[in-house]
Design an enzyme around this catalytic site. Structure first.
Site, mmCIF file in Angstrom:
data_model
loop_
_atom_site.group_PDB
_atom_site.id
_atom_site.type_symbol
_atom_site.label_atom_id
_atom_site.label_comp_id
_atom_site.label_asym_id
_atom_site.label_seq_id
_atom_site.Cartn_x
_atom_site.Cartn_y
_atom_site.Cartn_z
ATOM 1 C CE LYS A 104 -3.957 1.930 2.606
ATOM 2 N NZ LYS A 104 -4.757 1.809 3.844
ATOM 3 C CB SER A 116 -7.928 3.988 2.878
ATOM 4 O OG SER A 116 -7.054 3.325 3.778
ATOM 5 C CB SER A 171 -8.126 1.171 5.792
ATOM 6 O OG SER A 171 -8.879 2.356 5.748
HETATM 7 N N1 GLN Z 1 -12.872 4.368 6.425
HETATM 8 C C1 GLN Z 1 -12.274 4.840 7.645
HETATM 9 C C2 GLN Z 1 -11.936 6.289 7.523
HETATM 10 O O1 GLN Z 1 -12.248 6.854 6.536
HETATM 11 C C3 GLN Z 1 -11.073 4.010 7.982
HETATM 12 C C4 GLN Z 1 -9.820 4.509 7.401
HETATM 13 C C5 GLN Z 1 -8.642 3.646 7.703
HETATM 14 O O2 GLN Z 1 -8.741 2.610 8.357
HETATM 15 N N2 GLN Z 1 -7.502 4.125 7.256
HETATM 16 O O3 GLN Z 1 -11.371 6.883 8.394
#
Ligand code: GLN
Length: 503
Positions: A80, A155, A179
């Site tokens: 990532k 994400s 994420s």
């Molecule tokens: N979807 C969540 C957010 O927008 C989680 C993001 C993440 O785990 N990086 O914060």
């Protein structure tokens, strides 16, 4: 002819050890697959064919010379873009970092290199890991290989899609509120958020430092365990890193698969699963509970009343920490500089941040700056921290009654691209079941529990364990996975539709 891209990471490792295939062949197979499907999937922001093949060739040479090699040596991996990679552009999905070439490796990147794993490239993500669909990437969305019109989660949608599109057998993700687990859920793959402090965060571009964890993404529980083994362990460069020996996650997975789960206490979290959860998601969840029962587990229910406030607390704590973490992107030190005839440094900074950051990032910087401002700090940030303590207490009480807690990973199967883009609150709700684990620092896993009958799209099953008990996730996950795959007659991924291939 064997299509090596369809094999798992440990299968690849065994095949190399047995002399059936070389790392160069495996890496080339992944690169060919990437070339064939990327125009449709867009899982990668950067592909490093040359670097990956050079690592592979060196591994093959050492193997031919009879040298000792790490277990996953020669198995290709996707990383990532949140993780800093020396000499390889790293953007965290943001325009503000475009062109930034890090001068150093993150600890996890260094561990991947020590493990001699060819790095295929950097995967797409929501900008600075803010989002649940990868649509907030500054470089365009990733598409879900199960249905290209749908989101791959976020994400870490790029890492999950790379697995589901057979572009890579393993990938690295980061999980601040879901994420890793939510993208795993909506792509039919496996994702693990380790215990906070279990994997070094040094060189991972910070979103919210008290919530962030890096973790493994794979197509099977045992492959995830093998990657976790490589990534984990104490790191003096990370002040929050746990200083204790790493358990044998692969052995835990094998134990679960071989011996079942006799006497294991599993509790369903009452607050995660009722209203707002898609019918097919609930149905697959219930069926997986039956399988756990069949494996010898005892199923009960627990209530975690404070979870009702988890999302609200998270969306104060996360933006507060993010607004501070993102202050360093000031046009001076990293990446982009927008110099509009630049009279003063303030104007250059403002112009750079206005252009370099996307809407969601700006929204959260404003929210966090407000929540932390004098006069509001106690009311917002302070209250959110108190809720966090209550959530930790709910977990502590629940783990008095059960060895692991379970829920669906996400309320729904993947939605259509664009469907929630203009509705931040709807987007935030995708993580309602994953966020509590981050607030408490405990480990969680998502593994596929089938396809929802109404849309034939993947459903995820979440397992949560107490802090430092990550091995339990692998034991339970591998046992359940074995029961599910026996039922399906193979892995769920084998049911994914074939992607159109460019020639
Ligand atoms: N979807 C969540 C957010 O927008 C989680 C993001 C993440 O785990 N990086 O914060």
């Amino acid at each position: 002819m064997t299509d090596w891209t369809r094999k798992g990471a440990l299968e690849m490792a065994d095949a190399m050890a047995a002399g059936e295939v070389t790392s160069v062949e495996l890496t080339q197979a992944c690169l060919d697959r990437i070339a064939a499907v990327e125009a449709n999937v867009h899982a990668f922001l950067l592909v490093d064919a040359e670097g990956a093949l050079a690592t592979a060739a060196a591994v093959d040479a050492d193997r031919a010379a009879g040298k000792d090699l790490p277990r996953l040596a020669g198995v290709p991996i996707a990383i990532k873009d949140v993780l800093v990679t020396k000499g390889m552009e790293t953007t965290a999905g943001s325009k503000i970092l475009s062109g930034w070439i890090p001068p150093y490796d993150a600890t996890v990147t260094a561990k991947i290199r020590e493990a001699r794993m060819p790095i295929l490239g950097k995967t797409n993500m929501d900008e600075f890991a803010m989002g649940s669909s990868t649509e907030h990437s500054g470089y365009g969305p990733t598409h879900n290989p199960w249905d290209l019109d749908r989101i791959p989660g976020g994400s870490g949608g790029g890492s999950a899609a790379a697995l589901a599109a057979w572009e890579a057998p393993l990938a690295i993700g980061s999980d601040t509120g879901g994420s890793i687990r939510q993208p795993a859920s909506v792509t039919g793959t496996v994702g693990v958020k380790p215990t906070y402090g279990g994997v070094s965060r040094y060189g991972a571009i910070a979103l919210a430092s008290s919530l962030d964890q890096l973790g493994p993404c794979a197509r099977s529980v045992e492959d995830a365990a093998a990657l976790h083994q490589v990534m984990g362990g104490h790191d003096p460069m990370d002040a929050t890193s746990l200083d204790e020996p790493l358990p044998d996650f692969v052995a835990a997975a094998q134990e679960g698969r071989a011996n079942g789960l006799k006497g294991l206490k599993v509790a369903v979290i009452k607050e995660l699963g009722g209203e707002g959860y898609q019918a097919g998601v609930k149905q697959r969840f219930e069926e997986s509970l039956d399988l756990l029962r069949g494996l010898g587990a005892e199923i009960t229910e627990v209530s975690c009343p404070s979870f009702e406030y988890a999302l609200a607390a998270y969306y104060l704590i996360l933006p507060s920490e993010a607004s501070s973490n993102l202050a360093k992107f000031d046009s001076v030190r990293f990446g982009l500089r927008v110099d509009e005839g630049g009279t003063t440094i303030e104007r250059v900074m403002a112009a750079t941040r206005a252009e370099g950051f996307g809407d969601e990032v700006k929204r959260r910087i404003m929210l966090g700056t407000y929540a932390l401002s004098a006069g509001y700090y106690d009311a917002y940030y302070g209250s959110a921290q108190k809720v966090r303590t209550l959530i930790q207490r709910d977990f502590a009480a629940a783990f008095e009654q059960a060895d692991v807690l379970v829920s669906p990973t996400t309320p729904t199967t993947p939605f259509k691209l664009g469907e929630q883009l203009d509705d931040p609150l709807a987007m935030y709700l995708n993580d309602v079941a994953t966020i509590p684990a981050n607030l408490a620092g405990i480990p969680g896993m998502s593994l596929p529990s089938g396809l929802a009958p109404e849309d034939n799209l993947p459903v995820g099953f979440q397992i949560l364990a107490p802090a430092r008990e990550d091995a339990r996730l692998y034991r339970v996950g591998a046992a359940l996975e074995a029961a599910l795959t026996a039922q399906w007659g193979g892995s769920l991924m084998a049911q994914a539709p074939e992607l159109e291939v460019a020639r």
